[in-house]
Design a protein around this motif. Structure first.
Motif, PDB file in Angstrom:
ATOM      1  N   GLN A   1       0.835  -1.208   0.000  1.00  0.00           N
ATOM      2  CA  GLN A   1       0.000   0.000   0.000  1.00  0.00           C
ATOM      3  C   GLN A   1       0.874   1.265   0.000  1.00  0.00           C
ATOM      4  OE1 GLN A   1      -2.264  -0.807   3.551  1.00  0.00           O
ATOM      5  NE2 GLN A   1      -4.089  -1.380   2.396  1.00  0.00           N
TER       6      GLN A   1
ATOM      7  N   VAL B   1       2.475   1.846  -3.468  1.00  0.00           N
ATOM      8  CA  VAL B   1       1.469   2.315  -4.429  1.00  0.00           C
ATOM      9  C   VAL B   1       1.062   3.757  -4.106  1.00  0.00           C
ATOM     10  CG1 VAL B   1      -0.889   1.956  -5.282  1.00  0.00           C
ATOM     11  CG2 VAL B   1       0.648   0.002  -4.991  1.00  0.00           C
TER      12      VAL B   1
ATOM     13  N   HIS C   1       3.615   6.050  -5.490  1.00  0.00           N
ATOM     14  CA  HIS C   1       3.426   6.144  -6.939  1.00  0.00           C
ATOM     15  C   HIS C   1       2.309   7.130  -7.279  1.00  0.00           C
ATOM     16  CE1 HIS C   1       2.919   4.835 -11.116  1.00  0.00           C
ATOM     17  NE2 HIS C   1       1.636   4.764 -10.858  1.00  0.00           N
ATOM     18  N   HIS C   2       1.175   6.973  -6.623  1.00  0.00           N
ATOM     19  CA  HIS C   2       0.034   7.843  -6.936  1.00  0.00           C
ATOM     20  C   HIS C   2       0.243   9.267  -6.425  1.00  0.00           C
ATOM     21  CE1 HIS C   2      -2.406   4.930  -8.938  1.00  0.00           C
ATOM     22  NE2 HIS C   2      -2.445   4.114  -7.901  1.00  0.00           N
TER      23      HIS C   2
ATOM     24  N   LEU D   1       1.486  -5.657  -5.115  1.00  0.00           N
ATOM     25  CA  LEU D   1       1.436  -4.309  -5.687  1.00  0.00           C
ATOM     26  C   LEU D   1       0.352  -4.210  -6.760  1.00  0.00           C
ATOM     27  CD1 LEU D   1       5.279  -3.709  -5.938  1.00  0.00           C
ATOM     28  CD2 LEU D   1       3.720  -2.395  -4.500  1.00  0.00           C
ATOM     29  N   ASN D   2       0.216  -5.261  -7.544  1.00  0.00           N
ATOM     30  CA  ASN D   2      -0.727  -5.220  -8.662  1.00  0.00           C
ATOM     31  C   ASN D   2      -2.181  -5.460  -8.248  1.00  0.00           C
ATOM     32  OD1 ASN D   2       1.153  -4.479 -10.511  1.00  0.00           O
ATOM     33  ND2 ASN D   2       1.577  -6.556 -11.231  1.00  0.00           N
TER      34      ASN D   2
ATOM     35  N   HIS E   1      -3.508  -3.313  -6.639  1.00  0.00           N
ATOM     36  CA  HIS E   1      -3.937  -1.917  -6.659  1.00  0.00           C
ATOM     37  C   HIS E   1      -3.944  -1.334  -8.075  1.00  0.00           C
ATOM     38  CE1 HIS E   1      -3.579  -1.937  -2.268  1.00  0.00           C
ATOM     39  NE2 HIS E   1      -2.445  -2.571  -2.450  1.00  0.00           N
TER      40      HIS E   1
ATOM     41  N   LEU F   1       0.589  -2.028 -12.138  1.00  0.00           N
ATOM     42  CA  LEU F   1       1.707  -1.125 -11.882  1.00  0.00           C
ATOM     43  C   LEU F   1       3.065  -1.808 -11.859  1.00  0.00           C
ATOM     44  CD1 LEU F   1       0.000   0.880  -8.984  1.00  0.00           C
ATOM     45  CD2 LEU F   1       0.355   1.667 -11.335  1.00  0.00           C
TER      46      LEU F   1
END
Length: 312
Positions: free
Chosen positions: A57, A60, A63-64, A123-124, A126, A129
């Motif tokens: 989390q 990610v 990243h966002h 990770l994916n 979410h 990515l």
């Protein structure tokens, strides 16, 4: 009508702390936007299910939030468990795993086929990515054989390597495409063509320097670098490269590659290197986006005069 107003007021009040938290993060979001951060994933965070999920989390979220995270991982506990299952002996010399060709096959399988795949999968959850690769892929990491130094004698410990070159092309391409690269710390040698097991702390530091990363973050199973261990559990919150170099000879063996990695990173262009407690859920977000830093931050010597505090 009164009931609705009351409920509305209550909702506003309960949401207010969330708004304050978001606003507190604003200076850090601004400062780190577009910057690359290399995170070494290890310790309890690798084996505890809740910590693994929280780590995914956090990455990610970075990243966002406009950062460019890159994850580098090892897999010591998982490698040891698989070697035991296969009846292969785990032997350590000078803190490094003696890696026979048979053991190297297991290392490669566990890192690239188990640990990496699980992390990429988390990770994916979410979004599309994460992309997994190893140091072998696109010559991302090139290594040479590493010999252990035991009482001044050079000892052969098998397929253990040290990094001689980094090619960031594949990682940069993934970052530019909006992906999260996840790297396993194995590398091929240009000398003999063999694949070598590389210390993940060292690999993360070398990659951070080659990428010109803003930050290197190393997850550990301790709160940070202690002032006077074992006599005190006071954590050093900030120190310069030279101060760290002076402490290195007295550090516990497990901390040496981590702190040497931090030293290498800040001496080679990385703005800050941090050792943080991976046993704390969301420790990455706490370290990057709040005033409540929870680890040890290493800065270059030329940053010594900057104001005390976070993110300098």
């Amino acid at each position: 009508m009164t009931t609705t107003d009351s409920a509305g007021t209550t909702r506003k009040h309960t949401a207010l702390p969330k708004a304050r938290i978001l606003v507190e993060a604003l200076p850090w979001l601004t400062r780190h936007h577009g910057k690359t951060v290399v995170i070494k994933f290890g310790g309890n965070a690798m084996v505890d299910e809740e910590l693994k999920a929280a780590f995914a989390q956090d990455v990610v979220f970075l990243h966002h939030a406009g950062l460019r995270p890159v994850v580098v991982h090892g897999g010591g506990p998982q490698i040891s468990a698989q070697l035991d299952r296969l009846g292969l002996e785990s032997e350590f010399k000078a803190g490094l795993r003696v890696t026979t060709p048979e053991a190297m096959d297991v290392v490669r399988m566990v890192l690239a086929g188990q640990v990496q795949r699980e992390l990429v999968g988390l990770l994916n959850e979410h979004g599309p990515l994460a992309v997994g690769l190893t140091g072998e892929d696109a010559h991302t990491m090139t290594a040479t054989k590493h010999y252990a130094d035991i009482d001044g004698e050079r000892v052969d410990i098998g397929r253990v390597g040290e990094i001689t070159a980094i090619d960031t092309g594949a990682v940069q391409a993934l970052l530019d495409d909006g992906r999260i690269p996840v790297l396993s710390s194995i590398a091929r040698s240009a000398d003999d063509g063999h694949v070598y097991n590389v210390n993940a702390d060292t690999a993360a530091a070398a990659l951070a320097a080659a990428l010109g990363a803003e930050t290197l973050m190393v997850l550990t199973d301790v709160e940070g670098l202690y002032e006077d261990w074992p006599h005190s559990d006071e954590v050093i919150s900030r120190l310069t490269a030279s101060e760290l170099e002076a402490l290195l000879p007295d550090l516990a063996s497990g901390m040496v590659p981590k702190m040497e990695g931090c030293l290498h990173a800040v001496r080679n262009g990385v703005t800050t290197a941090r050792v943080i407690d991976g046993r704390v859920q969301h420790s990455i977000l706490l370290e990057i986006f709040t005033d409540e830093g929870i680890g040890t931050m290493v800065v270059p010597d030329e940053a010594a005069g900057t104001p005390e505090g976070k993110q300098q």
